[in-house]
Structures are given as C-alpha cells and as structure tokens.
Motif scaffolding. Sequence first.
Motif, PDB file in Angstrom:
ATOM      1  N   GLY A 177      -6.910   2.715  -4.287  1.00  0.00           N
ATOM      2  CA  GLY A 177      -8.287   3.170  -4.178  1.00  0.00           C
ATOM      3  C   GLY A 177      -8.441   4.538  -4.810  1.00  0.00           C
ATOM      4  O   GLY A 177      -7.484   5.119  -5.331  1.00  0.00           O
ATOM      5  N   ASP A 178      -9.648   5.069  -4.742  1.00  0.00           N
ATOM      6  CA  ASP A 178      -9.973   6.358  -5.345  1.00  0.00           C
ATOM      7  C   ASP A 178      -9.740   7.464  -4.324  1.00  0.00           C
ATOM      8  O   ASP A 178     -10.485   7.576  -3.351  1.00  0.00           O
ATOM      9  CB  ASP A 178     -11.428   6.368  -5.809  1.00  0.00           C
ATOM     10  CG  ASP A 178     -11.837   7.657  -6.488  1.00  0.00           C
ATOM     11  OD1 ASP A 178     -11.013   8.598  -6.583  1.00  0.00           O
ATOM     12  OD2 ASP A 178     -12.998   7.736  -6.934  1.00  0.00           O
ATOM     13  N   ASN A 212      -3.357   6.709  -7.406  1.00  0.00           N
ATOM     14  CA  ASN A 212      -4.327   5.906  -6.655  1.00  0.00           C
ATOM     15  C   ASN A 212      -3.652   4.739  -5.925  1.00  0.00           C
ATOM     16  O   ASN A 212      -4.263   3.710  -5.685  1.00  0.00           O
ATOM     17  CB  ASN A 212      -5.433   5.385  -7.582  1.00  0.00           C
ATOM     18  CG  ASN A 212      -4.906   4.381  -8.593  1.00  0.00           C
ATOM     19  OD1 ASN A 212      -3.695   4.193  -8.744  1.00  0.00           O
ATOM     20  ND2 ASN A 212      -5.814   3.733  -9.293  1.00  0.00           N
ATOM     21  N   GLY A 252     -16.481  -0.141  -2.032  1.00  0.00           N
ATOM     22  CA  GLY A 252     -16.233   0.235  -3.427  1.00  0.00           C
ATOM     23  C   GLY A 252     -15.031  -0.490  -3.984  1.00  0.00           C
ATOM     24  O   GLY A 252     -14.676  -1.586  -3.556  1.00  0.00           O
ATOM     25  N   HIS A 253     -14.383   0.148  -4.950  1.00  0.00           N
ATOM     26  CA  HIS A 253     -13.225  -0.455  -5.613  1.00  0.00           C
ATOM     27  C   HIS A 253     -11.957  -0.072  -4.857  1.00  0.00           C
ATOM     28  O   HIS A 253     -11.594   1.101  -4.774  1.00  0.00           O
ATOM     29  CB  HIS A 253     -13.123   0.016  -7.066  1.00  0.00           C
ATOM     30  CG  HIS A 253     -14.262  -0.468  -7.907  1.00  0.00           C
ATOM     31  ND1 HIS A 253     -14.394  -1.777  -8.298  1.00  0.00           N
ATOM     32  CD2 HIS A 253     -15.339   0.174  -8.403  1.00  0.00           C
ATOM     33  CE1 HIS A 253     -15.475  -1.931  -9.009  1.00  0.00           C
ATOM     34  NE2 HIS A 253     -16.084  -0.757  -9.087  1.00  0.00           N
ATOM     35  N   PHE A 254     -11.280  -1.063  -4.306  1.00  0.00           N
ATOM     36  CA  PHE A 254     -10.017  -0.854  -3.615  1.00  0.00           C
ATOM     37  C   PHE A 254      -9.253  -2.166  -3.646  1.00  0.00           C
ATOM     38  O   PHE A 254      -9.808  -3.220  -3.958  1.00  0.00           O
ATOM     39  CB  PHE A 254     -10.226  -0.386  -2.166  1.00  0.00           C
ATOM     40  CG  PHE A 254     -10.769  -1.448  -1.264  1.00  0.00           C
ATOM     41  CD1 PHE A 254      -9.913  -2.279  -0.550  1.00  0.00           C
ATOM     42  CD2 PHE A 254     -12.135  -1.645  -1.139  1.00  0.00           C
ATOM     43  CE1 PHE A 254     -10.413  -3.274   0.270  1.00  0.00           C
ATOM     44  CE2 PHE A 254     -12.642  -2.638  -0.324  1.00  0.00           C
ATOM     45  CZ  PHE A 254     -11.778  -3.458   0.390  1.00  0.00           C
ATOM     46  N   ALA A 255      -7.988  -2.101  -3.328  1.00  0.00           N
ATOM     47  CA  ALA A 255      -7.168  -3.302  -3.214  1.00  0.00           C
ATOM     48  C   ALA A 255      -6.199  -3.115  -2.054  1.00  0.00           C
ATOM     49  O   ALA A 255      -5.657  -2.019  -1.854  1.00  0.00           O
ATOM     50  CB  ALA A 255      -6.388  -3.565  -4.497  1.00  0.00           C
TER      51      ALA A 255
END
Length: 183
Positions: free
Chosen positions: A25-26, A65, A89-92
Amino acid sequence: MLKSSSQAGIIIHERAHRGHLNLRGDPEDAEFRQGVVDVLGVELPLEACTFNCGDSTALYWLGPNEWLAIVAGNTEQKIECQLRETLGGHFAVVDVSGGQTQVNVSGSAVEQLFKKSSVYDFHPNHFAAGQCVQTTFAKSAVMISKNADQSFDLVMRRSFSDYLCRWIIDASDEYGLQLNADA
C-alpha cells in the motif's frame, strides 16, 4: 552435537503456527496507515530495514510500499478479511502462510554461525535490535530480524526450510546445538 540449553552455543526454536500476510500500500496515505493500526494493532515501519511488534503481531519492512505481517496462527484468514474490509484505495493483502516458515536462532555463538552463513554484516554495531534485512543465508533467500532479546528470527520459504535447518545443524557442530519446537 545436540546439547542441553546450558551447553549449547546455538539454540533453534521453530516458530510454528504463525500466519504470514504480504501487505502492499501507499505509506503516505494516512488512512492506509491508520487502517493497518486499527486491524493489526501495530504501526507500519516506515524506515527501511526495520520492524514493529505488538502482542501477537509483527510488521516487517520489505520495501518502500511492502510489508510482511506475521500474526498468530489460525487468525490469518480473519485478519486478511478485516484488512480488506478496512483498507481503501490501492492496496494488496496476500496470505503467504503456506509458503513460508519462521525459526528463531539464539545462543552465545550466533554471531559466529552467521559469519559462516551469510555475506551480510550482523555485527551488533551494524545490526541492532529492531532491524531486519532480506539477504542470503546458506545460499538461500531469507529475511532476518534481530529481536530485543538479541535472538534472530529467520523467515524463509518453506521449500528451503529443511535445507536451511540442516545447514544450521551442520554449521553449529563446533558450538553445540539445542533444537526446540512449539508444543
């Protein structure tokens, strides 16, 4: 040679029954960071090659990240779901528990063992408690962290665990070895 704990220069303890989650993630996203704290109870380590620990969770910095969360066994699926529900948001989040294992290595001869096994400098002046590094150990890729009690945790691919443990057993011959396992 296997010895009692008072005689062994190297003590190995398998840290079985742990869940391993890869998290991306960020780190500049405050909501992402807070979501991780809300679910895991541990703040993301934002400094390279460091880790943070809570009661039953450890978070290791793997890259700018990317982190490895090690959680109590049999909680990884629940925690993965909680992270997916909480983070936005953008995560994995990927459960890598089946592919990794962890051992703890301690004892009076650990520094000598590590000199034989890795090109990385684990001298106490260079590698302090709270630090972790991804490096080679006996020709295998591992993530090594140094704990507050001066022991080391090695996270390795499960497919290399037999080879690495046999390497440690052989390399520990001159120091004496004690093997412990979780009950």
